[in-house]
Write an enzyme that holds these catalytic residues in place. Structure first.
Site, PDB file in Angstrom:
ATOM      1  N   GLY A  58      -9.089   7.495  -5.153  1.00 42.09           N
ATOM      2  CA  GLY A  58      -7.803   7.099  -4.797  1.00 42.09           C
ATOM      3  C   GLY A  58      -7.743   5.502  -4.442  1.00 42.09           C
ATOM      4  O   GLY A  58      -8.754   4.997  -4.154  1.00 42.09           O
ATOM      5  N   ASP A  96      -6.369   3.498  -2.246  1.00 43.84           N
ATOM      6  CA  ASP A  96      -6.556   3.183  -1.116  1.00 43.84           C
ATOM      7  C   ASP A  96      -7.670   3.285  -0.590  1.00 43.84           C
ATOM      8  O   ASP A  96      -8.171   2.247   0.083  1.00 43.84           O
ATOM      9  CB  ASP A  96      -5.668   4.005  -0.312  1.00 43.84           C
ATOM     10  N   THR A 153      -1.917  10.661   5.470  1.00 46.08           N
ATOM     11  CA  THR A 153      -1.519  12.012   5.039  1.00 46.08           C
ATOM     12  C   THR A 153      -2.753  12.996   5.027  1.00 46.08           C
ATOM     13  O   THR A 153      -2.772  14.105   5.203  1.00 46.08           O
ATOM     14  CB  THR A 153      -0.710  11.957   3.671  1.00 46.08           C
ATOM     15  N   ASP A 176       1.046  -1.202   0.184  1.00 44.14           N
ATOM     16  CA  ASP A 176       0.186  -0.054  -0.087  1.00 44.14           C
ATOM     17  C   ASP A 176       0.982   1.342  -0.013  1.00 44.14           C
ATOM     18  O   ASP A 176       1.556   1.564   0.969  1.00 44.14           O
ATOM     19  CB  ASP A 176      -0.914   0.075   1.414  1.00 44.14           C
TER      20      ASP A 176
HETATM   21  N1  LIG Z   1       2.042   2.182  14.326  1.00 42.44           N
HETATM   22  C1  LIG Z   1       1.983   3.674  14.284  1.00 42.44           C
HETATM   23  N2  LIG Z   1       2.199   4.380  15.524  1.00 42.44           N
HETATM   24  C2  LIG Z   1       2.211   5.621  15.265  1.00 42.44           C
HETATM   25  N3  LIG Z   1       2.299   6.396  14.188  1.00 42.44           N
HETATM   26  C3  LIG Z   1       2.000   5.675  13.195  1.00 42.44           C
HETATM   27  C4  LIG Z   1       2.067   4.344  13.073  1.00 42.44           C
HETATM   28  N4  LIG Z   1       1.719   4.014  11.751  1.00 42.44           N
HETATM   29  C5  LIG Z   1       1.684   5.172  11.138  1.00 42.44           C
HETATM   30  N5  LIG Z   1       2.021   6.198  12.116  1.00 42.44           N
HETATM   31  C6  LIG Z   1       1.956   7.601  11.430  1.00 42.44           C
HETATM   32  O1  LIG Z   1       0.622   7.684  10.419  1.00 42.44           O
HETATM   33  C7  LIG Z   1       1.060   8.303   9.258  1.00 42.44           C
HETATM   34  C8  LIG Z   1       0.891   7.706   8.031  1.00 42.44           C
HETATM   35  O2  LIG Z   1      -0.137   6.877   8.168  1.00 42.44           O
HETATM   36  P1  LIG Z   1      -0.334   6.374   6.707  1.00 42.44           P
HETATM   37  O3  LIG Z   1      -1.649   5.795   6.969  1.00 42.44           O
HETATM   38  O4  LIG Z   1       0.446   5.310   6.424  1.00 42.44           O
HETATM   39  O5  LIG Z   1      -0.445   7.350   6.067  1.00 42.44           O
HETATM   40  P2  LIG Z   1      -0.460   7.312   4.102  1.00 42.44           P
HETATM   41  O6  LIG Z   1      -1.481   6.046   3.782  1.00 42.44           O
HETATM   42  O7  LIG Z   1      -0.957   8.732   3.775  1.00 42.44           O
HETATM   43  O8  LIG Z   1       0.848   7.220   3.654  1.00 42.44           O
HETATM   44  C9  LIG Z   1       2.514   8.822   9.665  1.00 42.44           C
HETATM   45  O9  LIG Z   1       2.521  10.143  10.237  1.00 42.44           O
HETATM   46  C10 LIG Z   1       3.123   7.949  10.659  1.00 42.44           C
HETATM   47  O10 LIG Z   1       4.165   8.444  11.500  1.00 42.44           O
HETATM   48  C1  LIG Z   2      -7.202  11.422  -0.573  1.00 43.09           C
HETATM   49  C2  LIG Z   2      -5.751  10.536  -0.847  1.00 43.09           C
HETATM   50  C3  LIG Z   2      -4.471  11.720  -0.954  1.00 43.09           C
HETATM   51  C4  LIG Z   2      -5.328   9.851   0.562  1.00 43.09           C
HETATM   52  O1  LIG Z   2      -4.069   9.255   0.516  1.00 43.09           O
HETATM   53  P1  LIG Z   2      -3.000   8.923   1.732  1.00 43.09           P
HETATM   54  O2  LIG Z   2      -3.606   9.919   2.786  1.00 43.09           O
HETATM   55  O3  LIG Z   2      -3.318   7.369   2.000  1.00 43.09           O
HETATM   56  O4  LIG Z   2      -1.695   9.276   1.297  1.00 43.09           O
HETATM   57  C5  LIG Z   2      -5.676   9.543  -1.831  1.00 43.09           C
HETATM   58  O5  LIG Z   2      -6.829   8.666  -1.816  1.00 43.09           O
HETATM   59  C6  LIG Z   2      -5.738  10.290  -3.304  1.00 43.09           C
HETATM   60  O6  LIG Z   2      -5.025  10.770  -3.949  1.00 43.09           O
HETATM   61  N1  LIG Z   2      -7.180  10.311  -3.745  1.00 43.09           N
HETATM   62  C7  LIG Z   2      -7.251  10.689  -5.166  1.00 43.09           C
HETATM   63  C8  LIG Z   2      -8.635  11.713  -5.229  1.00 43.09           C
HETATM   64  C9  LIG Z   2      -9.660  11.044  -4.622  1.00 43.09           C
HETATM   65  O7  LIG Z   2      -9.677  10.068  -3.809  1.00 43.09           O
HETATM   66  O8  LIG Z   2     -10.786  11.784  -5.091  1.00 43.09           O
HETATM   67  K   LIG Z   3      -3.864   5.436   3.655  1.00 43.42           K
END
Ligand SMILES: Nc1ncnc2c1ncn2[C@@H]1O[C@H](COP(=O)(O)OP(=O)(O)O)[C@@H](O)[C@H]1O
Ligand SMILES: CC(C)(COP(=O)(O)O)[C@@H](O)C(=O)NCCC(=O)O
Ligand SMILES: [K+]
EC number: 2.7.1.33
Length: 255
Positions: A107, A109, A132, A6
């Site tokens: 997205g 995800d 994020t 992911d």
């Molecule tokens: N197990 C955890 N404990 C604490 N913080 C976490 C943990 N896993 C992820 N994070 C925090 O969550 C954020 C990323 O989450 P994530 O869902 O992976 O984001 P994205 O999918 O947008 O990359 C980061 O700020 C990371 O430091």
């Molecule tokens: C909204 C998001 C940035 C979330 O991504 P993440 O926080 O997991 O990095 C991602 O799902 C994305 O780029 N979406 C595209 C636009 C949409 O979902 O409508």
């Molecule tokens: K995510």
């Protein structure tokens, strides 16, 4: 065994499944400048430390919301795992009926989360993914994906606040004992933690009204879910591995 990946804007989360069992999961930073070889070294070391042989991996599936990372991780999989990853995107069988305006723009995800949530909980439901961005994804009682809401994530919101306000320090994202902060750090923590909890509850309340589903299930996932879930009245369950689970399910549906 299969490898699920992911790719988020902050972290790359990977899991190794044997059947339905998640044997291992790892979290790497999403570094856009890193090369396939650098990620190859990290993946290889993680496998080695976990006793996983690359030959054990029969297939790979990947979801990404970071286009520059796709080539890097795809090349890494081909070169170091000798597998061409299945990409979650238009054309792949997800089993989810997308009823939002433009299915291709959502997205991956968010789709993957919804696939897992429907499999685990049926609809109607809302998935809240604290990454994020914080995403809210709605599935109706028929199990159709409706769309949702996108909010600046907790991490980047806090960073923006600290960056732009000269006197505000970097803080730990920890829950303070009271909502009335008696010092700057506690005031910031209170604002962020209880502010996000209130935001989740407020958005979910409106979604329940709009979906006419007062008792829908609310599942939280993402790295920062645990932080907020305990203060949110709306969140029923936290499933940190929801996205990985959704990737496994989609892989099975495309074997
Ligand atoms: N197990 C955890 N404990 C604490 N913080 C976490 C943990 N896993 C992820 N994070 C925090 O969550 C954020 C990323 O989450 P994530 O869902 O992976 O984001 P994205 O999918 O947008 O990359 C980061 O700020 C990371 O430091
Ligand atoms: C909204 C998001 C940035 C979330 O991504 P993440 O926080 O997991 O990095 C991602 O799902 C994305 O780029 N979406 C595209 C636009 C949409 O979902 O409508
Ligand atoms: K995510």
């Amino acid at each position: 065994m299969i490898l699920v990946i992911d790719i988020g804007n902050t972290n790359i989360v990977l899991g190794i499944y044997k059947g339905r069992e998640l044997l291992h999961h790892f979290r790497l930073s999403t570094i856009r400048q890193s090369t396939s070889d650098e990620y190859g070294v990290w993946f290889h070391n993680l496998f080695h430390m976990s006793g996983i042989a690359v030959s054990d991996i029969e297939g790979v599936i990947m979801s990404s919301v970071v286009p520059p990372m796709v080539h890097t991780i795809d090349q890494m999989c081909r070169k170091y795992i000798h597998k061409h990853p299945l990409m979650v995107g238009p054309g792949i069988k997800t089993g989810l009926n997308l009823r939002n305006e433009n299915p291709r723009e959502v997205g991956a995800d968010r789709i993957v989360n919804a696939v897992a949530a429907v499999e685990l909980y049926k609809g109607p439901l809302v998935v809240v993914d604290f990454g994020t961005a914080t995403t809210f994804d709605c599935v109706d009682q028929k199990g159709d994906y409706l769309g949702g809401a996108i909010v600046p994530g907790i991490g980047i919101s806090t960073e923006a606040l600290v960056e732009r306000a000269s006197k505000l320090p970097r803080i730990e994202l920890e829950k303070p004992k009271k909502v009335i902060g008696r010092n700057t750090v506690h005031a910031m923590q209170a604002g962020i933690i209880y502010g996000y909890a209130g935001q989740v509850d407020g958005i979910v309340k409106r979604m329940k009204e709009e979906m006419r589903a007062p008792s829908l299930k609310v599942v939280a996932t993402g790295g920062l879910a645990e932080l907020i879930a305990s203060e949110s009245e709306a969140i029923d369950e936290v499933n940190p591995m929801l996205t990985l689970e959704g990737l496994r399910i989609i892989y099975e549906r495309n074997k």
